[in-house]
Design a protein around this motif. Structure first.
Motif, PDB file in Angstrom:
ATOM      1  N   ILE A   1       0.981  -1.215   0.048  1.00 25.85           N
ATOM      2  CA  ILE A   1      -0.071  -0.033  -0.107  1.00 25.85           C
ATOM      3  C   ILE A   1       0.816   1.087   0.038  1.00 25.85           C
ATOM      4  CG2 ILE A   1      -1.842  -1.097   1.095  1.00 25.85           C
ATOM      5  CD1 ILE A   1      -1.004   0.332   3.734  1.00 25.85           C
ATOM      6  N   ARG A   2       0.231   2.254  -0.583  1.00 23.92           N
ATOM      7  CA  ARG A   2       1.101   3.584  -0.420  1.00 23.92           C
ATOM      8  C   ARG A   2       0.290   4.551   0.558  1.00 23.92           C
ATOM      9  NH1 ARG A   2       4.868   3.709  -4.313  1.00 23.92           N
ATOM     10  NH2 ARG A   2       4.719   2.348  -6.127  1.00 23.92           N
ATOM     11  N   ILE A   3       1.070   5.178   1.449  1.00 23.52           N
ATOM     12  CA  ILE A   3       0.259   6.025   2.292  1.00 23.52           C
ATOM     13  C   ILE A   3       1.595   7.217   2.527  1.00 23.52           C
ATOM     14  CG2 ILE A   3      -1.134   4.498   3.617  1.00 23.52           C
ATOM     15  CD1 ILE A   3       1.156   4.291   5.772  1.00 23.52           C
ATOM     16  N   GLU A   4       0.872   8.129   2.956  1.00 23.69           N
ATOM     17  CA  GLU A   4       1.715   9.370   3.306  1.00 23.69           C
ATOM     18  C   GLU A   4       2.415   9.075   4.405  1.00 23.69           C
ATOM     19  OE1 GLU A   4      -0.817  12.398   4.158  1.00 23.69           O
ATOM     20  OE2 GLU A   4      -2.014  12.494   2.199  1.00 23.69           O
ATOM     21  N   PRO A   5       3.739   9.619   4.360  1.00 25.12           N
ATOM     22  CA  PRO A   5       4.941   9.234   5.318  1.00 25.12           C
ATOM     23  C   PRO A   5       4.180   9.513   6.645  1.00 25.12           C
ATOM     24  CG  PRO A   5       5.997  10.278   3.495  1.00 25.12           C
ATOM     25  CD  PRO A   5       4.441  10.399   3.271  1.00 25.12           C
ATOM     26  N   GLU A   6       3.746  10.944   6.806  1.00 21.68           N
ATOM     27  CA  GLU A   6       3.296  11.251   7.948  1.00 21.68           C
ATOM     28  C   GLU A   6       2.221  10.408   8.620  1.00 21.68           C
ATOM     29  OE1 GLU A   6       0.935  14.993   9.876  1.00 21.68           O
ATOM     30  OE2 GLU A   6       2.544  15.393   8.577  1.00 21.68           O
ATOM     31  N   VAL A   7       1.296   9.878   7.865  1.00 27.33           N
ATOM     32  CA  VAL A   7       0.251   8.798   8.210  1.00 27.33           C
ATOM     33  C   VAL A   7       0.938   7.437   8.750  1.00 27.33           C
ATOM     34  CG1 VAL A   7      -1.765   7.613   7.525  1.00 27.33           C
ATOM     35  CG2 VAL A   7      -1.367   9.894   6.790  1.00 27.33           C
ATOM     36  N   LYS A   8       2.033   7.018   8.053  1.00 23.84           N
ATOM     37  CA  LYS A   8       2.587   6.066   8.520  1.00 23.84           C
ATOM     38  C   LYS A   8       3.249   6.147   9.764  1.00 23.84           C
ATOM     39  CE  LYS A   8       5.971   2.660   6.806  1.00 23.84           C
ATOM     40  NZ  LYS A   8       7.475   2.799   7.522  1.00 23.84           N
TER      41      LYS A   8
ATOM     42  N   GLN B   1       2.483   8.325  12.068  1.00 24.30           N
ATOM     43  CA  GLN B   1       1.351   8.449  13.284  1.00 24.30           C
ATOM     44  C   GLN B   1       0.711   6.975  13.463  1.00 24.30           C
ATOM     45  OE1 GLN B   1      -1.399  11.374  11.681  1.00 24.30           O
ATOM     46  NE2 GLN B   1       0.029  12.947  12.197  1.00 24.30           N
ATOM     47  N   ALA B   2       0.706   6.079  12.781  1.00 26.61           N
ATOM     48  CA  ALA B   2      -0.006   5.033  12.591  1.00 26.61           C
ATOM     49  C   ALA B   2       1.067   3.980  13.671  1.00 26.61           C
ATOM     50  CB  ALA B   2      -0.137   4.350  11.499  1.00 26.61           C
ATOM     51  N   GLU B   3       2.332   4.106  13.259  1.00 28.57           N
ATOM     52  CA  GLU B   3       3.541   3.339  13.856  1.00 28.57           C
ATOM     53  C   GLU B   3       3.253   3.710  15.340  1.00 28.57           C
ATOM     54  OE1 GLU B   3       6.369   2.405  10.332  1.00 28.57           O
ATOM     55  OE2 GLU B   3       6.685   4.121  11.476  1.00 28.57           O
ATOM     56  N   TYR B   4       3.180   4.986  15.380  1.00 26.69           N
ATOM     57  CA  TYR B   4       3.458   5.382  16.979  1.00 26.69           C
ATOM     58  C   TYR B   4       2.057   5.114  17.790  1.00 26.69           C
ATOM     59  CZ  TYR B   4       3.308   8.513  20.899  1.00 26.69           C
ATOM     60  OH  TYR B   4       3.415   8.966  22.281  1.00 26.69           O
ATOM     61  N   LEU B   5       0.916   5.121  17.183  1.00 25.64           N
ATOM     62  CA  LEU B   5      -0.322   4.424  17.804  1.00 25.64           C
ATOM     63  C   LEU B   5      -0.399   3.217  17.949  1.00 25.64           C
ATOM     64  CD1 LEU B   5      -3.286   5.040  18.753  1.00 25.64           C
ATOM     65  CD2 LEU B   5      -3.960   4.685  16.410  1.00 25.64           C
ATOM     66  N   PHE B   6       0.028   2.368  17.000  1.00 32.14           N
ATOM     67  CA  PHE B   6      -0.208   0.945  17.590  1.00 32.14           C
ATOM     68  C   PHE B   6       0.909   0.448  18.237  1.00 32.14           C
ATOM     69  CE2 PHE B   6      -2.470   1.198  13.103  1.00 32.14           C
ATOM     70  CZ  PHE B   6      -3.866   1.330  13.486  1.00 32.14           C
ATOM     71  N   GLY B   7       2.283   1.047  18.112  1.00 33.09           N
ATOM     72  CA  GLY B   7       3.296   0.764  19.027  1.00 33.09           C
ATOM     73  C   GLY B   7       2.947   0.889  20.274  1.00 33.09           C
TER      74      GLY B   7
ATOM     75  N   GLY C   1       1.541  -2.046  21.514  1.00 33.71           N
ATOM     76  CA  GLY C   1       2.674  -3.145  21.618  1.00 33.71           C
ATOM     77  C   GLY C   1       2.565  -3.948  20.337  1.00 33.71           C
ATOM     78  N   ILE C   2       1.783  -3.342  19.267  1.00 34.35           N
ATOM     79  CA  ILE C   2       1.708  -4.233  17.896  1.00 34.35           C
ATOM     80  C   ILE C   2       2.055  -3.261  16.970  1.00 34.35           C
ATOM     81  CG2 ILE C   2      -0.547  -5.375  18.664  1.00 34.35           C
ATOM     82  CD1 ILE C   2      -2.306  -3.575  17.081  1.00 34.35           C
ATOM     83  N   SER C   3       2.421  -4.139  15.581  1.00 36.13           N
ATOM     84  CA  SER C   3       3.115  -3.277  14.622  1.00 36.13           C
ATOM     85  C   SER C   3       1.876  -3.013  13.471  1.00 36.13           C
ATOM     86  CB  SER C   3       4.050  -4.255  13.995  1.00 36.13           C
ATOM     87  OG  SER C   3       2.993  -5.214  13.133  1.00 36.13           O
ATOM     88  N   VAL C   4       2.124  -2.157  12.737  1.00 36.13           N
ATOM     89  CA  VAL C   4       1.128  -1.636  11.678  1.00 36.13           C
ATOM     90  C   VAL C   4       0.713  -2.961  10.790  1.00 36.13           C
ATOM     91  CG1 VAL C   4       0.598  -0.473   9.534  1.00 36.13           C
ATOM     92  CG2 VAL C   4       2.066   0.594  11.336  1.00 36.13           C
ATOM     93  N   THR C   5       1.356  -3.898  10.536  1.00 36.46           N
ATOM     94  CA  THR C   5       0.995  -5.244  10.066  1.00 36.46           C
ATOM     95  C   THR C   5       0.020  -5.899  10.907  1.00 36.46           C
ATOM     96  OG1 THR C   5       3.193  -5.258   8.875  1.00 36.46           O
ATOM     97  CG2 THR C   5       1.879  -7.472   9.223  1.00 36.46           C
ATOM     98  N   ASP C   6       0.197  -5.870  12.092  1.00 32.53           N
ATOM     99  CA  ASP C   6      -0.763  -6.659  13.101  1.00 32.53           C
ATOM    100  C   ASP C   6      -2.018  -5.986  12.994  1.00 32.53           C
ATOM    101  OD1 ASP C   6       1.319  -8.538  13.788  1.00 32.53           O
ATOM    102  OD2 ASP C   6       2.119  -7.164  15.487  1.00 32.53           O
ATOM    103  N   ALA C   7      -1.967  -4.374  13.011  1.00 28.17           N
ATOM    104  CA  ALA C   7      -3.127  -3.779  13.236  1.00 28.17           C
ATOM    105  C   ALA C   7      -3.989  -4.042  11.670  1.00 28.17           C
ATOM    106  CB  ALA C   7      -2.799  -2.190  13.137  1.00 28.17           C
ATOM    107  N   ILE C   8      -3.355  -4.207  10.555  1.00 30.25           N
ATOM    108  CA  ILE C   8      -4.071  -4.380   9.404  1.00 30.25           C
ATOM    109  C   ILE C   8      -4.468  -5.743   9.312  1.00 30.25           C
ATOM    110  CG2 ILE C   8      -3.543  -4.814   6.983  1.00 30.25           C
ATOM    111  CD1 ILE C   8      -1.499  -2.352   7.050  1.00 30.25           C
ATOM    112  N   ASN C   9      -3.710  -6.775   9.849  1.00 31.59           N
ATOM    113  CA  ASN C   9      -4.371  -8.181  10.055  1.00 31.59           C
ATOM    114  C   ASN C   9      -5.733  -8.121  10.986  1.00 31.59           C
ATOM    115  OD1 ASN C   9      -2.887 -10.161   8.473  1.00 31.59           O
ATOM    116  ND2 ASN C   9      -1.048  -9.754   9.875  1.00 31.59           N
TER     117      ASN C   9
END
Length: 93
Positions: free
Chosen positions: A9-16, A18-24, A27-35
């Motif tokens: 997927i392509r997303i804006e770097p800032e969104v990525k 923010q998502a990494e910070y939120l899901f982190g 205690g989960i990764s962005v991949t875990d959140a998408i799953n």
């Protein structure tokens, strides 16, 4: 071990970021959140949340009104005097 498939997927770097910070923080990764999102969507038979149109604030509504006036969709109000304008504005409250 389960087989895996890739999704790119392509997303804006800032969104990525923010998502990494939120899901982190959970205690989960962005991949875990998408799953989690995909599995929940499958279990629910659709989006696991309600899809709605965005609500607009007063500023964006005023901008849309200005565009509608410029395009001729609605007619602009006009006043002969400032007193007439002030009376109209006070009547709206």
């Amino acid at each position: 071990m389960a087989k895996t498939a890739n999704i790119n997927i392509r997303i804006e770097p800032e969104v990525k970021q923010q998502a990494e910070y939120l899901f982190g923080s959970f205690g989960i990764s962005v991949t875990d959140a998408i799953n989690i999102f995909l599995h929940t969507s499958i279990m629910e038979g659709g989006f696991p949340f309600q899809i709605r149109k965005p609500r607009f604030n007063a500023e964006t509504l005023a901008m849309q009104e200005a565009r509608d006036i410029m395009s001729g969709k609605i007619q602009a109000k006009s006043y002969k005097t400032t007193d007439e304008l002030i009376k109209a504005l006070n009547a709206e409250d």
